[in-house]
Design a protein around this motif. Structure first.
Motif, PDB file in Angstrom:
ATOM      1  N   UNK A 164       7.015  11.301   1.459  1.00  0.00           N
ATOM      2  CA  UNK A 164       7.022  11.277   0.264  1.00  0.00           C
ATOM      3  C   UNK A 164       7.613  10.065  -0.613  1.00  0.00           C
ATOM      4  N   UNK A 167       5.150   7.188  -0.094  1.00  0.00           N
ATOM      5  CA  UNK A 167       4.276   7.359  -1.135  1.00  0.00           C
ATOM      6  C   UNK A 167       4.511   6.817  -2.531  1.00  0.00           C
ATOM      7  N   UNK A 168       5.861   7.262  -2.828  1.00  0.00           N
ATOM      8  CA  UNK A 168       6.195   6.825  -4.313  1.00  0.00           C
ATOM      9  C   UNK A 168       6.738   5.383  -3.962  1.00  0.00           C
ATOM     10  N   UNK A 170       4.783   2.752  -2.711  1.00  0.00           N
ATOM     11  CA  UNK A 170       3.735   2.033  -2.565  1.00  0.00           C
ATOM     12  C   UNK A 170       3.553   1.438  -4.007  1.00  0.00           C
ATOM     13  N   UNK A 194       0.549  19.269  -0.094  1.00  0.00           N
ATOM     14  CA  UNK A 194       1.096  18.013  -0.644  1.00  0.00           C
ATOM     15  C   UNK A 194       1.320  16.818   0.684  1.00  0.00           C
ATOM     16  N   UNK A 196      -0.663  16.496   2.985  1.00  0.00           N
ATOM     17  CA  UNK A 196      -2.201  16.052   2.792  1.00  0.00           C
ATOM     18  C   UNK A 196      -2.433  15.010   2.023  1.00  0.00           C
ATOM     19  N   UNK A 197      -2.117  15.351   0.873  1.00  0.00           N
ATOM     20  CA  UNK A 197      -2.210  14.447  -0.408  1.00  0.00           C
ATOM     21  C   UNK A 197      -1.246  13.168  -0.402  1.00  0.00           C
ATOM     22  N   UNK A 200      -3.431  10.817   2.221  1.00  0.00           N
ATOM     23  CA  UNK A 200      -4.406  10.252   1.561  1.00  0.00           C
ATOM     24  C   UNK A 200      -3.871   9.196   0.693  1.00  0.00           C
ATOM     25  N   UNK A 201      -2.895   9.174  -0.056  1.00  0.00           N
ATOM     26  CA  UNK A 201      -2.245   8.132  -0.903  1.00  0.00           C
ATOM     27  C   UNK A 201      -1.766   7.144   0.224  1.00  0.00           C
ATOM     28  N   UNK A 204      -4.618   5.139   2.328  1.00  0.00           N
ATOM     29  CA  UNK A 204      -5.569   4.544   1.708  1.00  0.00           C
ATOM     30  C   UNK A 204      -5.126   3.272   1.168  1.00  0.00           C
ATOM     31  N   UNK A 205      -3.563   2.869   1.260  1.00  0.00           N
ATOM     32  CA  UNK A 205      -3.216   1.615   0.807  1.00  0.00           C
ATOM     33  C   UNK A 205      -3.361   0.395   1.819  1.00  0.00           C
ATOM     34  N   UNK A 206      -3.952  -0.487   1.224  1.00  0.00           N
ATOM     35  CA  UNK A 206      -4.360  -1.757   2.108  1.00  0.00           C
ATOM     36  C   UNK A 206      -3.170  -2.262   2.788  1.00  0.00           C
ATOM     37  N   UNK A 240      -5.888  11.902   8.806  1.00  0.00           N
ATOM     38  CA  UNK A 240      -5.813  10.531   7.906  1.00  0.00           C
ATOM     39  C   UNK A 240      -5.869   9.333   8.228  1.00  0.00           C
TER      40      UNK A 240
END
Lengths: 269, 269
Positions: A164, A167-168, A170, A194, A196-197, A200-201, A204-206, A240
């Motif tokens: 988490x 994710x925050x 990025x 959460x 999973x979400x 996903x995030x 997906x980040x390059x 993922x």
């Protein structure tokens, strides 16, 4: 070795501070300087942003301090991380910065600024079951770079993050360069949907897609999913990775527990 | 007008489906085609990714369908959003796509692909207290573009998102162009420390910093923060806007409730 303890997120429990001080005293190989800021309280945080930042910058600038040890996680280091690594004093560059969980915002920003950031147990872990072993592991790394403290499968440059937190950060100014890094992630106290979400995030980040591989630490205290999610955290992370063309390197020996190992950022074994 | 209902996230409750069908029948100005996929169940989701994607692509490609109405939120539309807007059939371009909450992943991706995406109430809102009014509002917009359905302070191009969904789509291929947009956000069922962390992440994004302003909808069912966070959601949002040089435009009339208004993406009033 002189180790300064500050709390950029939430307050350190006094009983954890006493126990970690006793542990350090008994070792005789390090001197802990637990900053009084660790016990401040302002709403969610260990004092207002200004106080947490001032304490952190004070110990960063102190040439007598060899390492800065983040007292605990919780939430809040992101609010001062950008300011903490601006206009860096010279003395800040010759130290090790150790912590995990919410401290990942700082580790990311400090590593990106060229400082020595390390994932590992924190003083507050003393009040965790079996936590004395975890805290001793962190000190073994800080004091004598004990290889037994390290996550056992590190093969090259690595980083470790709570999922988490990762994710925050990025897309923020704290985002480090993930190129060719073994990225170790772990999670605690989240629902599987959460996780999973977040995956996903993150996937997906390059920037994240430049990693050498992702390895998954422990995922603990998972909150009940209603209905049953259908799969576990390892399934989610592997799925993922596959969808995103990221190599999945299996499990990692990190997590919100006493077995949590040390991961120096960017270290080549 | 023919409105197709599909569930890209979680299953639609049968009682909500019955009630919304009765409501539409009583109006006599629209025909609802509730896709059987809405009632599938596979773990957390309304059927596996393949089934949710197939149903969505089926109604997108159907020239007889005037609008696609997302049945409900929950979680899961992000897992199919990228595939949903690839190789778009011509018929997909002449429809309106309506939903909110987790459907924001789709709204973002579809808007970015040039389709007409609209934030607004969904069929599952029928089982919410006072939900019939919310659902009627969505139909009033779909059927006759009733201006009374609109968020009352829209002044120019706008978008609306659940804050957590917004945070999790930043940096992904679904991210739309936020330039000069009034960005309306709302939140439900989160702790204040998580709202603060999401606002840190969102406000740090260079893409978000291009908005004309942020306005805050309702923040409901806030989970208890231990300790008390120190401030409320509006304080948090305003503070991060100030710190990030984003104009804060005050409150917005959206949220996870029956009063939730319609926000057409990119619409100029």
């Amino acid at each position: 070795m002189r180790i300064a303890v500050v709390a950029p997120s939430c307050p350190l429990k006094p009983e954890a501070a006493e126990a970690v001080r006793a542990l350090a005293d008994a070792r005789g190989d390090c001197e802990l300087a637990i900053h009084p800021q660790c016990f401040l309280s302002a709403g969610h945080f260990a004092g207002p942003d200004e106080a947490r930042l001032a304490a952190l910058r004070e110990v960063m600038a102190d040439p007598a301090v060899d390492a800065v040890w983040f007292a605990r996680g919780g939430y809040g280091s992101n609010r001062i991380a950008e300011a903490a690594r601006s206009d860096l004093p010279d003395a800040a560059r010759s130290k090790t910065y150790l912590g995990y969980s919410d401290a990942g915002f700082l580790l990311a920003g400090l590593h990106q600024a060229g400082l020595e950031a390390v994932w590992g147990p924190m003083p507050q872990d003393m009040v965790r079951e079996g936590g004395e072993v975890a805290v001793a592991r962190a000190l073994d790394w800080l004091v004598r770079h004990d290889p037994a403290a390290l996550e056992p499968a590190l093969e090259g440059p690595a980083m470790a993050f709570n999922l988490t937190v990762l994710s925050n950060l990025l897309g923020t100014s704290l985002e480090p360069d993930f190129s060719d890094v073994d990225l170790l992630i772990e999670e605690v106290y989240e629902h599987l949907y959460r996780i999973d979400r977040s995956m996903f995030h993150v996937a997906a980040s390059p920037a994240i897609r430049k990693v050498r591989q992702i390895r998954l630490g422990r995922v603990t205290d998972v909150l009940p999913n209603d209905p049953d999610f259908g799969g576990d955290a390892a399934d989610i992370v592997e799925q993922w990775c596959t969808r995103s063309g990221i190599a999945f390197g299996g499990r990692a020996d990190i997590g919100h527990d006493a077995a949590n190992k040390v991961v120096p950022f960017g270290r080549t074994a």
